[in-house]
Design a protein around this motif. Structure first.
Motif, PDB file in Angstrom:
ATOM      1  N   MET A   1       0.855  -1.170   0.000  1.00  0.00           N
ATOM      2  CA  MET A   1       0.000   0.000   0.000  1.00  0.00           C
ATOM      3  C   MET A   1       0.906   1.239   0.000  1.00  0.00           C
ATOM      4  O   MET A   1       1.777   1.366   0.842  1.00  0.00           O
ATOM      5  N   PRO A   2       0.667   2.149  -0.901  1.00  0.00           N
ATOM      6  CA  PRO A   2       1.491   3.360  -0.950  1.00  0.00           C
ATOM      7  C   PRO A   2       1.291   4.207   0.303  1.00  0.00           C
ATOM      8  O   PRO A   2       0.241   4.177   0.939  1.00  0.00           O
ATOM      9  N   GLN A   3       2.320   4.956   0.606  1.00  0.00           N
ATOM     10  CA  GLN A   3       2.323   5.785   1.813  1.00  0.00           C
ATOM     11  C   GLN A   3       1.203   6.825   1.795  1.00  0.00           C
ATOM     12  O   GLN A   3       0.589   7.088   2.809  1.00  0.00           O
ATOM     13  N   LYS A   4       0.909   7.432   0.634  1.00  0.00           N
ATOM     14  CA  LYS A   4      -0.155   8.443   0.525  1.00  0.00           C
ATOM     15  C   LYS A   4      -1.512   7.851   0.891  1.00  0.00           C
ATOM     16  O   LYS A   4      -2.294   8.479   1.598  1.00  0.00           O
ATOM     17  N   ASP A   5      -1.805   6.682   0.381  1.00  0.00           N
ATOM     18  CA  ASP A   5      -3.081   6.030   0.675  1.00  0.00           C
ATOM     19  C   ASP A   5      -3.201   5.729   2.169  1.00  0.00           C
ATOM     20  O   ASP A   5      -4.258   5.915   2.765  1.00  0.00           O
ATOM     21  N   TYR A   6      -2.129   5.265   2.739  1.00  0.00           N
ATOM     22  CA  TYR A   6      -2.127   4.954   4.166  1.00  0.00           C
ATOM     23  C   TYR A   6      -2.390   6.218   4.994  1.00  0.00           C
ATOM     24  O   TYR A   6      -3.188   6.200   5.929  1.00  0.00           O
ATOM     25  N   LYS A   7      -1.749   7.332   4.626  1.00  0.00           N
ATOM     26  CA  LYS A   7      -1.954   8.588   5.345  1.00  0.00           C
ATOM     27  C   LYS A   7      -3.405   9.056   5.225  1.00  0.00           C
ATOM     28  O   LYS A   7      -4.009   9.501   6.195  1.00  0.00           O
ATOM     29  N   GLU A  12      -8.688   9.909   7.677  1.00  0.00           N
ATOM     30  CA  GLU A  12     -10.130   9.665   7.688  1.00  0.00           C
ATOM     31  C   GLU A  12     -10.544   8.935   8.960  1.00  0.00           C
ATOM     32  O   GLU A  12     -11.574   9.246   9.564  1.00  0.00           O
ATOM     33  N   LYS A  13      -9.738   7.981   9.350  1.00  0.00           N
ATOM     34  CA  LYS A  13     -10.021   7.222  10.567  1.00  0.00           C
ATOM     35  C   LYS A  13      -9.995   8.149  11.783  1.00  0.00           C
ATOM     36  O   LYS A  13     -10.873   8.085  12.647  1.00  0.00           O
TER      37      LYS A  13
END
Length: 104
Positions: A1-7, A12-13
């Motif tokens: 998973m790319p870092q941007k998506d994780y951030k 959002e969480k």
């Protein structure tokens, strides 16, 4: 998973958690307000009952020949009974509101 998506996912969480906390705080505050209203109504009901006891005591000590005073006291007692009914209605409504808040 790319870092941007994780951030993004974590942001959002975190927003969701903060929103849930605000909602919970709001519910707690609303319950406190409702319970305060109930406490005030209960105190008012108690005051009405004491006043009714006073009027009944006055009837006992009133000269039966003094029809005006007797009728005035009877009228006061009836008025207090109406107040009691109104306060009891309000207490019932508050209790229903508490039940609704608890179910949420």
């Amino acid at each position: 998973m790319p870092q941007k998506d994780y951030k993004k996912i974590m942001e959002e969480k975190n927003k969701q958690i903060k929103n849930e906390e605000k909602l919970n705080e709001s519910r707690i505050h609303k319950m406190r307000v409702i319970k305060d209203r109930k406490r005030v109504e209960m105190e008012y009901l108690d005051a009405i009952k004491r006043q009714m006891g006073y009027w009944k005591g006055q009837i006992d000590t009133t000269d039966p020949k003094d029809a005006d005073r007797y009728n005035e006291l009877k009228s006061n007692i009836e008025s207090e009974k109406e107040h009691m009914k109104q306060v009891q209605k309000e207490l019932n409504r508050i209790n229903e509101e508490i039940k609704v808040q608890i179910k949420r």
